[in-house]
Design an enzyme around this catalytic site. Structure first.
Site, short mmCIF file in Angstrom:
data_model
loop_
_atom_site.label_atom_id
_atom_site.label_comp_id
_atom_site.label_asym_id
_atom_site.label_seq_id
_atom_site.Cartn_x
_atom_site.Cartn_y
_atom_site.Cartn_z
N ARG A 1 10.51 -6.38 2.47
CA ARG A 1 10.17 -6.21 3.90
C ARG A 1 11.04 -7.07 4.82
O ARG A 1 11.37 -6.65 5.92
CB ARG A 1 8.67 -6.54 4.10
CG ARG A 1 8.18 -6.36 5.55
CD ARG A 1 6.67 -6.50 5.61
NE ARG A 1 6.16 -6.70 6.97
CZ ARG A 1 5.73 -5.72 7.77
NH1 ARG A 1 5.75 -4.47 7.37
NH2 ARG A 1 5.27 -6.01 8.98
N ILE B 1 7.61 -2.79 13.69
CA ILE B 1 7.41 -2.49 12.27
C ILE B 1 5.91 -2.70 12.07
O ILE B 1 5.35 -3.72 12.51
CB ILE B 1 8.26 -3.41 11.37
CG1 ILE B 1 8.01 -3.14 9.88
CG2 ILE B 1 8.07 -4.87 11.67
CD1 ILE B 1 8.98 -3.91 8.95
N SER B 2 5.22 -1.74 11.44
CA SER B 2 3.76 -1.82 11.35
C SER B 2 3.32 -2.97 10.45
O SER B 2 4.06 -3.42 9.57
CB SER B 2 3.21 -0.51 10.80
OG SER B 2 3.65 0.57 11.59
N GLN B 3 2.08 -3.40 10.67
CA GLN B 3 1.44 -4.44 9.84
C GLN B 3 1.47 -3.99 8.37
O GLN B 3 1.19 -2.81 8.08
CB GLN B 3 0.00 -4.56 10.34
CG GLN B 3 -0.87 -5.53 9.63
CD GLN B 3 -2.34 -5.36 10.08
OE1 GLN B 3 -2.66 -4.52 10.91
NE2 GLN B 3 -3.21 -6.17 9.52
N PRO B 4 1.76 -4.89 7.42
CA PRO B 4 1.85 -4.48 6.02
C PRO B 4 0.61 -3.75 5.51
O PRO B 4 0.72 -2.73 4.82
CB PRO B 4 2.04 -5.81 5.27
CG PRO B 4 2.59 -6.76 6.27
CD PRO B 4 2.09 -6.33 7.61
#
Ligand code: SAM
Length: 228
Positions: free
Chosen positions: A38, A64-67
């Protein structure tokens, strides 16, 4: 230069604390989340924060979206190794890489050429070769490459875009997407069986808007003239 963080340890901790401790139980998804680097998908200045439990900026006012959300949406897609997937909203390419780990081929569409081209180069550098990035309005899908076993939309739409529904395979096609307005959205899974589409609401979420013909009107586009 400051020493590099131990990214592998940070990734393992992310999987344990943000995923397994919540409701991510699909072992293939957890393995993919362990494998994808990531920190290579965020701006260099933010690399040390790449495994935090939140979204991060990637330029062009996008994130970038939350994991956890990436893992949850991927789990909801129920991917099999032979699946052909369409992703709308390439962004940094991180979610794309997770999909590439789990499916046969991924088509990904991004509205901003700079983001799409950068993501495509990055995925190439990291050795992903089962991916094609397209630039364009993803709310219309990718009719030339349809049908898809699964479609993932990583930006919020006001309603389920008709072209995406019809570009699913008729037997157990899955579409996962956030639906709502700019303030409140719910993550939904649409499952196609022949000419019927069953909708399930998963959780409340907050995404950037899906702009385009079957999404919201882009902020830089004038309102259409009103008819008299
Ligand atoms: N999944 C991405 C990642 O892992 O970095 C994050 C995606 S970001 C939350 C949403 C993306 O959707 C943005 O890159 C935005 O430009 C894109 N987007 C918005 N409307 C779009 C459209 N109509 N077609 C394609 N991409 C669109």
């Amino acid at each position: 230069m400051p020493p590099q963080p131990d990214f592998e340890a940070l990734r393992e901790r992310m999987v344990r604390e943000q995923m397994i401790a919540r409701d991510i139980a699909d072992s293939r998804v957890l393995e993919a989340m362990r494998r994808v680097l990531r920190h290579r998908f965020v701006p260099e200045a933010l690399q040390a924060r790449a495994y935090e439990d939140n979204p991060l900026p990637i330029g062009n006012d996008q994130t970038i979206s939350q994991p956890y959300i990436v893992a949850l949406m991927t789990q909801a897609l129920e991917l099999k190794p032979d699946d052909i997937v369409l992703e709308i909203g390439t962004g940094s390419g991180y979610q794309t890489a997770v999909l590439c780990e789990l499916a046969r081929f991924v088509y990904s569409l991004e509205r901003f050429p700079e983001l799409g081209e950068q993501a495509s180069r990055r995925l190439d550098d990291l050795g992903y070769n089962n991916i094609e990035v397209y630039i364009g309005d993803g709310s219309q899908g990718l009719p030339d490459m349809a049908p898809f076993n699964a479609i993932l939309v990583t930006a919020a739409a006001p309603a389920i875009p008709g072209p995406l529904r019809s570009q699913l395979v008729p037997h157990n096609g899955r579409l996962v997407l956030p639906i709502g307005d700019h303030h409140q959205q719910s993550l939904q899974r649409v499952r196609r069986t022949g000419d019927s589409w069953q909708v399930e609401r998963l959780i409340p979420v907050m995404f950037v808007p899906l702009y385009g013909r079957h999404g919201f009107r882009p902020p830089d586009e004038p309102e259409p003239p009103r008819s008299p």
